[in-house]
Motif scaffolding. Structure first.
Motif, PDB file in Angstrom:
ATOM      1  N   PHE A 121       0.806  -1.220   0.000  1.00 55.57           N
ATOM      2  CA  PHE A 121       0.000   0.000   0.000  1.00 55.57           C
ATOM      3  C   PHE A 121       0.840   1.271   0.000  1.00 55.57           C
ATOM      4  O   PHE A 121       0.431   2.286  -0.557  1.00 55.57           O
ATOM      5  CB  PHE A 121      -0.952   0.012   1.199  1.00 55.57           C
ATOM      6  N   ASP A 122       2.011   1.246   0.637  1.00 55.04           N
ATOM      7  CA  ASP A 122       2.788   2.478   0.799  1.00 55.04           C
ATOM      8  C   ASP A 122       4.004   2.532  -0.120  1.00 55.04           C
ATOM      9  O   ASP A 122       4.951   3.268   0.147  1.00 55.04           O
ATOM     10  CB  ASP A 122       3.237   2.637   2.258  1.00 55.04           C
ATOM     11  N   ASN A 123       3.999   1.765  -1.199  1.00 56.58           N
ATOM     12  CA  ASN A 123       5.209   1.722  -2.036  1.00 56.58           C
ATOM     13  C   ASN A 123       4.869   1.485  -3.499  1.00 56.58           C
ATOM     14  O   ASN A 123       3.703   1.354  -3.875  1.00 56.58           O
ATOM     15  CB  ASN A 123       6.168   0.654  -1.506  1.00 56.58           C
ATOM     16  N   THR A 124       5.908   1.387  -4.310  1.00 51.15           N
ATOM     17  CA  THR A 124       5.724   1.321  -5.760  1.00 51.15           C
ATOM     18  C   THR A 124       5.029   0.056  -6.233  1.00 51.15           C
ATOM     19  O   THR A 124       4.435   0.041  -7.310  1.00 51.15           O
ATOM     20  CB  THR A 124       7.086   1.459  -6.465  1.00 51.15           C
ATOM     21  N   VAL A 125       5.077  -1.012  -5.448  1.00 52.19           N
ATOM     22  CA  VAL A 125       4.401  -2.247  -5.858  1.00 52.19           C
ATOM     23  C   VAL A 125       2.919  -1.980  -6.069  1.00 52.19           C
ATOM     24  O   VAL A 125       2.297  -2.462  -7.025  1.00 52.19           O
ATOM     25  CB  VAL A 125       4.615  -3.381  -4.825  1.00 52.19           C
ATOM     26  N   GLY A 126       2.340  -1.178  -5.178  1.00 47.73           N
ATOM     27  CA  GLY A 126       0.920  -0.879  -5.278  1.00 47.73           C
ATOM     28  C   GLY A 126       0.530  -0.182  -6.568  1.00 47.73           C
ATOM     29  O   GLY A 126      -0.615  -0.282  -7.017  1.00 47.73           O
ATOM     30  N   GLU A 127       1.471   0.532  -7.191  1.00 43.70           N
ATOM     31  CA  GLU A 127       1.176   1.202  -8.455  1.00 43.70           C
ATOM     32  C   GLU A 127       0.827   0.187  -9.542  1.00 43.70           C
ATOM     33  O   GLU A 127       0.008   0.462 -10.421  1.00 43.70           O
ATOM     34  CB  GLU A 127       2.364   2.053  -8.883  1.00 43.70           C
ATOM     35  N   TRP A 128       1.452  -0.997  -9.484  1.00 46.09           N
ATOM     36  CA  TRP A 128       1.144  -2.043 -10.468  1.00 46.09           C
ATOM     37  C   TRP A 128      -0.279  -2.560 -10.248  1.00 46.09           C
ATOM     38  O   TRP A 128      -1.009  -2.800 -11.214  1.00 46.09           O
ATOM     39  CB  TRP A 128       2.165  -3.177 -10.353  1.00 46.09           C
ATOM     40  N   GLY A 129      -0.651  -2.733  -8.987  1.00 49.45           N
ATOM     41  CA  GLY A 129      -2.009  -3.157  -8.696  1.00 49.45           C
ATOM     42  C   GLY A 129      -3.024  -2.127  -9.140  1.00 49.45           C
ATOM     43  O   GLY A 129      -4.082  -2.467  -9.696  1.00 49.45           O
ATOM     44  N   ASP A 130      -2.719  -0.841  -8.896  1.00 52.46           N
ATOM     45  CA  ASP A 130      -3.620   0.230  -9.311  1.00 52.46           C
ATOM     46  C   ASP A 130      -3.869   0.196 -10.818  1.00 52.46           C
ATOM     47  O   ASP A 130      -4.997   0.414 -11.279  1.00 52.46           O
ATOM     48  CB  ASP A 130      -3.029   1.596  -8.945  1.00 52.46           C
ATOM     49  N   ARG A 131      -2.827  -0.073 -11.566  1.00 51.66           N
ATOM     50  CA  ARG A 131      -2.930   0.012 -13.026  1.00 51.66           C
ATOM     51  C   ARG A 131      -3.529  -1.236 -13.674  1.00 51.66           C
ATOM     52  O   ARG A 131      -4.288  -1.123 -14.633  1.00 51.66           O
ATOM     53  CB  ARG A 131      -1.548   0.292 -13.631  1.00 51.66           C
ATOM     54  N   TYR A 132      -3.185  -2.411 -13.145  1.00 52.58           N
ATOM     55  CA  TYR A 132      -3.495  -3.633 -13.885  1.00 52.58           C
ATOM     56  C   TYR A 132      -4.548  -4.538 -13.237  1.00 52.58           C
ATOM     57  O   TYR A 132      -5.011  -5.484 -13.879  1.00 52.58           O
ATOM     58  CB  TYR A 132      -2.219  -4.442 -14.116  1.00 52.58           C
ATOM     59  N   SER A 171      -8.325  -5.107 -11.202  1.00 46.24           N
ATOM     60  CA  SER A 171      -9.630  -4.477 -10.981  1.00 46.24           C
ATOM     61  C   SER A 171      -9.766  -4.112  -9.504  1.00 46.24           C
ATOM     62  O   SER A 171      -9.058  -4.648  -8.645  1.00 46.24           O
ATOM     63  CB  SER A 171     -10.749  -5.438 -11.371  1.00 46.24           C
ATOM     64  N   VAL A 172     -10.684  -3.217  -9.192  1.00 48.20           N
ATOM     65  CA  VAL A 172     -10.873  -2.801  -7.804  1.00 48.20           C
ATOM     66  C   VAL A 172     -11.375  -3.959  -6.946  1.00 48.20           C
ATOM     67  O   VAL A 172     -11.210  -3.949  -5.727  1.00 48.20           O
ATOM     68  CB  VAL A 172     -11.847  -1.608  -7.698  1.00 48.20           C
ATOM     69  N   ASP A 173     -11.988  -4.954  -7.577  1.00 50.11           N
ATOM     70  CA  ASP A 173     -12.414  -6.133  -6.825  1.00 50.11           C
ATOM     71  C   ASP A 173     -11.223  -6.996  -6.413  1.00 50.11           C
ATOM     72  O   ASP A 173     -11.267  -7.674  -5.384  1.00 50.11           O
ATOM     73  CB  ASP A 173     -13.379  -6.985  -7.660  1.00 50.11           C
ATOM     74  N   GLU A 174     -10.155  -6.955  -7.226  1.00 52.95           N
ATOM     75  CA  GLU A 174      -8.947  -7.725  -6.917  1.00 52.95           C
ATOM     76  C   GLU A 174      -8.021  -6.981  -5.962  1.00 52.95           C
ATOM     77  O   GLU A 174      -7.378  -7.586  -5.105  1.00 52.95           O
ATOM     78  CB  GLU A 174      -8.172  -8.024  -8.201  1.00 52.95           C
ATOM     79  N   TYR A 175      -7.960  -5.635  -6.136  1.00 50.22           N
ATOM     80  CA  TYR A 175      -6.963  -4.868  -5.387  1.00 50.22           C
ATOM     81  C   TYR A 175      -7.375  -3.413  -5.317  1.00 50.22           C
ATOM     82  O   TYR A 175      -7.785  -2.822  -6.325  1.00 50.22           O
ATOM     83  CB  TYR A 175      -5.596  -4.978  -6.067  1.00 50.22           C
ATOM     84  N   SER A 176      -7.262  -2.835  -4.139  1.00 57.53           N
ATOM     85  CA  SER A 176      -7.541  -1.410  -3.989  1.00 57.53           C
ATOM     86  C   SER A 176      -6.755  -0.848  -2.813  1.00 57.53           C
ATOM     87  O   SER A 176      -6.662  -1.485  -1.758  1.00 57.53           O
ATOM     88  CB  SER A 176      -9.037  -1.169  -3.754  1.00 57.53           C
ATOM     89  N   ARG A 177      -6.189   0.326  -3.041  1.00 58.00           N
ATOM     90  CA  ARG A 177      -5.488   1.019  -1.946  1.00 58.00           C
ATOM     91  C   ARG A 177      -6.357   2.100  -1.311  1.00 58.00           C
ATOM     92  O   ARG A 177      -5.882   2.857  -0.460  1.00 58.00           O
ATOM     93  CB  ARG A 177      -4.174   1.628  -2.460  1.00 58.00           C
ATOM     94  N   LYS A 178      -7.597   2.180  -1.715  1.00 54.62           N
ATOM     95  CA  LYS A 178      -8.484   3.197  -1.166  1.00 54.62           C
ATOM     96  C   LYS A 178      -8.617   3.031   0.347  1.00 54.62           C
ATOM     97  O   LYS A 178      -8.926   1.960   0.851  1.00 54.62           O
ATOM     98  CB  LYS A 178      -9.867   3.111  -1.816  1.00 54.62           C
ATOM     99  N   GLY A 179      -8.340   4.101   1.063  1.00 56.00           N
ATOM    100  CA  GLY A 179      -8.405   4.083   2.518  1.00 56.00           C
ATOM    101  C   GLY A 179      -7.205   3.445   3.195  1.00 56.00           C
ATOM    102  O   GLY A 179      -7.162   3.350   4.423  1.00 56.00           O
ATOM    103  N   LYS A 180      -6.194   3.011   2.405  1.00 54.53           N
ATOM    104  CA  LYS A 180      -5.048   2.290   2.952  1.00 54.53           C
ATOM    105  C   LYS A 180      -3.750   3.088   2.864  1.00 54.53           C
ATOM    106  O   LYS A 180      -2.698   2.609   3.311  1.00 54.53           O
ATOM    107  CB  LYS A 180      -4.857   0.960   2.199  1.00 54.53           C
ATOM    108  N   THR A 200      -0.934   6.126   3.499  1.00 47.52           N
ATOM    109  CA  THR A 200      -0.452   6.778   4.727  1.00 47.52           C
ATOM    110  C   THR A 200      -1.281   8.016   5.042  1.00 47.52           C
ATOM    111  O   THR A 200      -1.608   8.288   6.200  1.00 47.52           O
ATOM    112  CB  THR A 200       1.022   7.158   4.579  1.00 47.52           C
ATOM    113  N   GLN A 201      -1.640   8.769   4.012  1.00 48.23           N
ATOM    114  CA  GLN A 201      -2.465   9.957   4.222  1.00 48.23           C
ATOM    115  C   GLN A 201      -3.799   9.580   4.865  1.00 48.23           C
ATOM    116  O   GLN A 201      -4.284  10.259   5.775  1.00 48.23           O
ATOM    117  CB  GLN A 201      -2.716  10.664   2.894  1.00 48.23           C
ATOM    118  N   ASP A 202      -4.395   8.482   4.402  1.00 51.24           N
ATOM    119  CA  ASP A 202      -5.663   8.026   4.985  1.00 51.24           C
ATOM    120  C   ASP A 202      -5.495   7.698   6.458  1.00 51.24           C
ATOM    121  O   ASP A 202      -6.339   8.048   7.292  1.00 51.24           O
ATOM    122  CB  ASP A 202      -6.168   6.786   4.240  1.00 51.24           C
TER     123      ASP A 202
END
Length: 241
Positions: free
Chosen positions: A202-213, A215-224, A226-228
């Motif tokens: 959630f707090d690093n570059t790995v999550g950018e791959w999840g964001d891009r590739y 679906s939100v059902d598979e992966y989401s950083r919403k609410g996760k 550091t700012q949240d």
């Protein structure tokens, strides 16, 4: 062992250190890597020596520590490991898994007289921080040198500042150690981490791959992010009157 006294060999046209510990590190990396990861590791090792040997602030580094860190920097990649690997954890970032595995490898295989706490920490830091460019290039020469090679393998000579890696040098190494679909392998590893250890992404570059590739059902950083976390536990709002 003083870096200047290390035996050497030529890999991809480049002179690199060649000690029994480095050989053991290569064997350990081969055991815990896919073909594309292993070739990436070797290229990163060699590119790091090409670049760091040309820079005044990294030229006199601990060459064995640099070599071991470069060779073991991606043993935390999950794909290619057996189901019950003693390297891959359930709750650490892949960089930390790799750094921890390298430290345990050194404690097991290296002389405690030659490998003190400082040298162990250099290798741990080089591996744990290698994806964080805003930090790693302000660390010790050995740590910087390791990441120079890793980043060069992903970005290519044109993005290496100062022309410190030529296309001729790059092509000679790649000819001996082909890329074998590295970028597809990287994507597969990043998405595997997002699916299997999302809390480590959630707090690093790995999550950018999840964001891009994914679906939100598979992966989401919403609410996760550091700012949240900080905004949902605003202690200023709880100050006593």
């Amino acid at each position: 062992m003083a870096s200047t006294a290390l035996p050497t060999k030529v890999v991809g046209g480049v002179t690199v250190p060649d000690t029994s510990l480095i050989t053991k590190a290569l064997d350990f990396a081969r055991e815990h890597s896919t073909d594309y990861t292993y070739n990436h590791i070797i290229r990163s090792f060699v590119f790091g020596f090409i670049i760091a040997d040309k820079l005044p602030h990294t030229k006199d580094r601990d060459r064995e520590a640099h070599a071991v860190a470069a060779i073991l920097h991606d043993v935390g990649f999950p794909i290619g490991h057996p189901p019950h690997s003693d390297v891959i954890s359930k709750d650490n970032r892949f960089e930390v898994d790799g750094a921890n595995a390298a430290r345990e490898f050194l404690k097991r295989e290296a002389s405690s007289q030659e490998w003190d706490k400082h040298r162990l920490q250099l290798v741990w830091d080089a591996i744990a921080l290698h994806t964080i460019g805003s930090v790693v290039f302000h660390k010790e020469p050995e740590v910087q040198a390791c990441s120079y090679g890793i980043w060069a393998d992903f970005q290519g000579p044109d993005r290496v500042a100062g022309g410190l890696l030529s296309w001729d040098e790059y092509n000679t190494v790649v000819e001996e150690f082909p890329r074998l679909g590295l970028m597809k392998g990287l994507k597969d590893n990043m998405l595997h981490l997002c699916r299997t250890k999302p809390e480590t992404t959630f707090d690093n570059t790995v999550g950018e791959w999840g964001d891009r590739y994914l679906s939100v059902d598979e992966y989401s950083r919403k609410g996760k992010l550091t700012q949240d976390l900080l905004e949902t536990c605003d202690l200023d709002e709880r100050e006593p009157n």
